[in-house]
Design an enzyme around this catalytic site. Structure first.
Site, short mmCIF file in Angstrom:
data_model
loop_
_atom_site.label_atom_id
_atom_site.label_comp_id
_atom_site.label_asym_id
_atom_site.label_seq_id
_atom_site.Cartn_x
_atom_site.Cartn_y
_atom_site.Cartn_z
N GLN A 45 78.41 3.68 29.38
CA GLN A 45 76.99 3.88 29.68
C GLN A 45 76.20 4.40 28.47
O GLN A 45 74.96 4.33 28.49
CB GLN A 45 76.81 4.83 30.87
CG GLN A 45 77.33 4.24 32.18
CD GLN A 45 77.14 5.18 33.33
OE1 GLN A 45 78.01 6.04 33.57
NE2 GLN A 45 76.04 5.06 34.03
N GLY A 68 78.52 12.24 37.47
CA GLY A 68 79.53 11.61 36.62
C GLY A 68 78.87 10.77 35.56
O GLY A 68 77.68 10.45 35.65
N HIS A 98 83.72 5.34 41.04
CA HIS A 98 82.52 4.78 40.43
C HIS A 98 82.64 4.80 38.90
O HIS A 98 82.32 3.81 38.22
CB HIS A 98 81.29 5.58 40.89
CG HIS A 98 79.99 5.15 40.30
ND1 HIS A 98 78.97 4.58 41.05
CD2 HIS A 98 79.52 5.20 39.02
CE1 HIS A 98 77.94 4.30 40.25
NE2 HIS A 98 78.25 4.67 39.02
N GLU A 99 83.16 5.92 38.37
CA GLU A 99 83.26 6.05 36.89
C GLU A 99 84.35 5.14 36.33
O GLU A 99 84.13 4.49 35.30
CB GLU A 99 83.54 7.50 36.49
CG GLU A 99 82.54 8.53 37.00
CD GLU A 99 81.10 8.10 36.88
OE1 GLU A 99 80.30 8.50 37.74
OE2 GLU A 99 80.75 7.34 35.95
N CYS A 141 73.05 4.48 40.13
CA CYS A 141 73.72 4.50 38.83
C CYS A 141 72.68 4.79 37.75
O CYS A 141 71.57 4.25 37.78
CB CYS A 141 74.38 3.14 38.56
SG CYS A 141 75.31 3.08 37.01
N LEU A 142 73.06 5.65 36.81
CA LEU A 142 72.11 5.99 35.74
C LEU A 142 71.78 4.77 34.88
O LEU A 142 70.78 4.74 34.17
CB LEU A 142 72.69 7.11 34.86
CG LEU A 142 72.90 8.46 35.59
CD1 LEU A 142 73.58 9.46 34.68
CD2 LEU A 142 71.58 9.03 36.11
N HIS A 158 83.26 1.64 35.88
CA HIS A 158 82.49 1.39 34.65
C HIS A 158 83.40 1.01 33.49
O HIS A 158 83.02 0.22 32.63
CB HIS A 158 81.66 2.62 34.25
CG HIS A 158 80.33 2.72 34.93
ND1 HIS A 158 79.38 1.72 34.91
CD2 HIS A 158 79.78 3.72 35.66
CE1 HIS A 158 78.30 2.09 35.60
NE2 HIS A 158 78.51 3.31 36.06
#
Ligand SMILES: Cc1nc(NNC(=O)[C@H](CC2CCCC2)CN(O)CO)c(F)c(N2CCN3CCOC[C@@H]3C2)n1
Ligand code: NI
Length: 183
Positions: free
Chosen positions: A65, A60, A153-154, A110-111, A157
């Site tokens: 981000q 995702g 999670h997305e 997380c990226l 953000h």
């Protein structure tokens, strides 16, 4: 295409902002951004492309981000029955959820977080998400398992929430009451 150079890291203020609703119908710019999010996730799961461009694998990605504080996410992941769950959505919203909780046994990453932060991240076991797809059509999706975890999670953000905000500070691996453990 998005590469890791475009992904902002923890500490960047945009990751802690409330992202703005996308005005629909989307502008050409917003269409391009939404498409690039899904393109990154798909590229990151292709070992040649990921290797060639140094992409960290992901299931995702959320617009904040890449320093775009707008309510857009992309998810590309296999469900419990190996069905492909692939969505790029404007203005996603959890409209209902189970009381039951779930968490990834291996925790989350997380990226936008370079170091690993161990611990269980309690999430809802099942969620219903409403959003608008690339064609501007309203979609309603019922999710469970890893896809449900990923969407939460997305969407976090978009609200300036990071996965580790949910980890128990005193005991990161404290068992989560009556929760489904996901491998
Ligand atoms: C669980 C997992 N997290 C990976 N990375 N982290 C992410 O996706 C972050 C978002 C996820 C962290 C936990 C829930 C959502 C990105 N995030 O920061 C966006 O906000 C993976 F890459 C991964 N898989 C399993 C499936 N595999 C299929 C073949 O290709 C490789 C791929 C690897 N599973
Ligand atoms: Ni993340």
């Amino acid at each position: 295409m998005i590469t890791m150079d475009d992904i902002i890291r923890d500490g960047h203020p945009t990751l802690r902002k409330m992202a703005e609703e996308v005005v629909l119908p989307p502008s050409e710019e917003d269409k391009q951004i939404l498409n690039s999010l899904l393109e990154y996730v798909i590229n990151s799961q292709n070992s040649e492309i990921a290797e060639k461009y140094g992409l960290r694998p992901g299931i995702g990605l959320a617009a904040p981000q890449i320093n775009v504080s707008k309510r857009m996410i992309a998810v590309h992941v296999n469900g419990d029955r190996d069905e492909l769950i692939s969505y790029a959505l404007y203005n996603p919203k959890i409209i209902s959820h189970s009381v039951e909780k779930a968490y990834l046994k291996s925790g989350e990453g997380c990226l936008s977080v370079d170091e690993s932060i161990p611990g269980y991240v309690p999430r809802y076991a099942r969620v219903t998400v409403k959003g608008f797809n690339a064609d501007g059509k309203e979609v309603k999706i019922r999710l469970k398992g890893l896809p449900a975890i990923c969407f939460q999670h997305e969407i976090d953000h978009l609200n300036g929430i990071m996965f580790y905000d949910h980890i128990n500070k005193d005991n990161p691996f404290k068992p989560i009451e009556d929760a489904v453990e996901i491998d």
